[in-house]
Design a protein around this motif. Structure first.
Motif, PDB file in Angstrom:
ATOM      1  N   THR A 110       3.876   2.576  -9.238  1.00 25.42           N
ATOM      2  CA  THR A 110       3.756   3.237  -7.937  1.00 25.42           C
ATOM      3  C   THR A 110       4.752   4.204  -7.492  1.00 25.42           C
ATOM      4  O   THR A 110       4.895   5.169  -7.057  1.00 25.42           O
ATOM      5  CB  THR A 110       3.097   2.379  -6.983  1.00 25.42           C
ATOM      6  OG1 THR A 110       2.124   1.629  -7.651  1.00 25.42           O
ATOM      7  CG2 THR A 110       2.511   3.107  -5.786  1.00 25.42           C
ATOM      8  N   ALA A 111       6.136   3.461  -7.259  1.00 34.07           N
ATOM      9  CA  ALA A 111       7.088   4.037  -6.926  1.00 34.07           C
ATOM     10  C   ALA A 111       7.593   5.287  -7.740  1.00 34.07           C
ATOM     11  O   ALA A 111       8.011   6.138  -7.095  1.00 34.07           O
ATOM     12  CB  ALA A 111       8.104   2.732  -6.710  1.00 34.07           C
ATOM     13  N   LEU A 115       7.703   9.048  -6.054  1.00 31.90           N
ATOM     14  CA  LEU A 115       9.228   9.696  -6.202  1.00 31.90           C
ATOM     15  C   LEU A 115       9.188  10.706  -6.980  1.00 31.90           C
ATOM     16  O   LEU A 115       9.948  11.771  -6.895  1.00 31.90           O
ATOM     17  CB  LEU A 115      10.146   8.656  -6.476  1.00 31.90           C
ATOM     18  CG  LEU A 115      10.335   7.585  -5.290  1.00 31.90           C
ATOM     19  CD1 LEU A 115      11.487   6.535  -5.685  1.00 31.90           C
ATOM     20  CD2 LEU A 115      10.762   8.096  -3.920  1.00 31.90           C
ATOM     21  N   SER A 116       8.487  10.653  -8.129  1.00 31.88           N
ATOM     22  CA  SER A 116       8.568  11.707  -9.057  1.00 31.88           C
ATOM     23  C   SER A 116       7.543  12.935  -8.846  1.00 31.88           C
ATOM     24  O   SER A 116       7.795  14.006  -9.148  1.00 31.88           O
ATOM     25  CB  SER A 116       7.964  11.358 -10.548  1.00 31.88           C
ATOM     26  OG  SER A 116       8.789  10.208 -11.128  1.00 31.88           O
ATOM     27  N   GLY A 117       6.654  12.714  -7.688  1.00 31.75           N
ATOM     28  CA  GLY A 117       5.894  13.611  -7.022  1.00 31.75           C
ATOM     29  C   GLY A 117       6.507  14.707  -6.225  1.00 31.75           C
ATOM     30  O   GLY A 117       5.576  15.447  -5.646  1.00 31.75           O
ATOM     31  N   ALA A 125      12.168  10.634   2.211  1.00 29.37           N
ATOM     32  CA  ALA A 125      10.902  10.430   3.188  1.00 29.37           C
ATOM     33  C   ALA A 125       9.780   9.676   2.377  1.00 29.37           C
ATOM     34  O   ALA A 125       8.922   8.958   3.028  1.00 29.37           O
ATOM     35  CB  ALA A 125      10.447  11.894   3.890  1.00 29.37           C
ATOM     36  N   ALA A 126       9.586  10.228   1.232  1.00 30.63           N
ATOM     37  CA  ALA A 126       8.533   9.830   0.345  1.00 30.63           C
ATOM     38  C   ALA A 126       8.821   7.991   0.189  1.00 30.63           C
ATOM     39  O   ALA A 126       7.772   7.263   0.196  1.00 30.63           O
ATOM     40  CB  ALA A 126       8.633  10.100  -1.140  1.00 30.63           C
ATOM     41  N   VAL A 231      13.335  14.230 -14.235  1.00 27.34           N
ATOM     42  CA  VAL A 231      13.983  14.155 -13.194  1.00 27.34           C
ATOM     43  C   VAL A 231      13.020  14.654 -11.827  1.00 27.34           C
ATOM     44  O   VAL A 231      12.799  15.734 -12.080  1.00 27.34           O
ATOM     45  CB  VAL A 231      15.278  14.782 -13.150  1.00 27.34           C
ATOM     46  CG1 VAL A 231      16.086  14.592 -11.830  1.00 27.34           C
ATOM     47  CG2 VAL A 231      16.301  14.231 -14.287  1.00 27.34           C
ATOM     48  N   PRO A 232      12.692  13.857 -10.812  1.00 29.86           N
ATOM     49  CA  PRO A 232      12.093  14.468  -9.702  1.00 29.86           C
ATOM     50  C   PRO A 232      12.910  15.665  -9.109  1.00 29.86           C
ATOM     51  O   PRO A 232      13.966  15.554  -8.909  1.00 29.86           O
ATOM     52  CB  PRO A 232      12.326  13.332  -8.646  1.00 29.86           C
ATOM     53  CG  PRO A 232      12.505  12.028  -9.548  1.00 29.86           C
ATOM     54  CD  PRO A 232      13.364  12.491 -10.558  1.00 29.86           C
TER      55      PRO A 232
END
Length: 234
Positions: A110-111, A115-117, A125-126, A231-232
């Motif tokens: 989930t994390a 964070l990838s989105g 903030a995410a 990479v996000p």
């Protein structure tokens, strides 16, 4: 031949504490029974884990009642409580280890998805939103599922002469039964334990439905999102 249910649960607890991924076949072997006999006692791994939780919680509540924490110096009360709970620790430990392993894997995925989105400058903030949602969900889950267990448990029908405190908690039922004659104590404990297991079963079913709904919603919301950039934010 009669099967000692407590022996099976304690054998399962000892095995799952060492290896949380142990199969039902391995649990049956550790308990010295056949797989068919094990499945007659527990429909599957989920039922076994719920039974471990119920037995461990009942033992801890009984130990808490027997420790008389409101009597004498606090240090002595704590020692009595620890001594009473220690024999039941493997039961809860095994159940929580299995649950914790699943929760840890799901939180990691989930994390990563969250964070990838988002762009990398919004990662803080995410992460904060994720932590807030996690804490809120945990609190609501404890409140709602705990209320379900308590509501089902308090509605059980005991034999004539069942004290009111037996309906407050499973530990209270164990403590109340110790002061009753055997012909009353045994039916009381059977009814209380069954009610507690029924409450856990209903709570687990409710949680499963919520998880399935959340999984379906996540699939619809995230089905067009691509996470193969590496990479996000890039």
């Amino acid at each position: 031949m009669a099967v000692d249910r407590d022996h099976v649960l304690r054998s399962a607890a000892a095995l799952l504490t060492r290896r949380s991924t142990a199969t039902m076949d391995e649990v049956a072997e550790a308990a010295g029974i056949s797989r068919a006999t094990l499945h007659r006692q527990f429909a599957g791994r989920d039922a076994l884990v719920r039974a471990l939780e119920a037995l461990g919680i009942a033992g801890c509540e009984a130990a808490l009642a027997a420790a008389r924490t409101d009597e004498g110096p606090a240090a002595d009360a704590v020692r009595r409580l620890v001594a009473g709970i220690e024999p039941h620790a493997p039961l809860l430990g095994a159940a929580l280890l299995v649950v914790g392993l699943g929760a840890g894997l799901s939180c990691t995925v989930t994390a990563y998805v969250i964070l990838s989105g988002v762009p990398k400058e919004q990662a803080g903030a995410a992460s904060a939103v994720f932590e807030t949602a996690y804490e809120l969900g945990a609190a609501l889950g404890i409140a709602v599922l705990g209320s379900i267990v308590t509501g089902v448990y308090r509605g059980f029908t005991g034999p004539a002469g069942t004290p009111a405190e037996a309906h407050e908690s499973l530990g209270g039922a164990v403590e109340a039964a110790s002061a009753l004659p055997a012909h009353t104590a045994e039916p009381l404990l059977d009814a209380a334990r069954q009610a507690f297991v029924d409450g856990l079963t209903l709570a687990a079913g409710t949680g499963a439905v919520v998880l399935l709904a959340a999984a379906a919603a996540s699939w619809f919301v995230l089905r067009d999102q691509r996470l193969d950039d590496g990479v996000p934010g890039e």
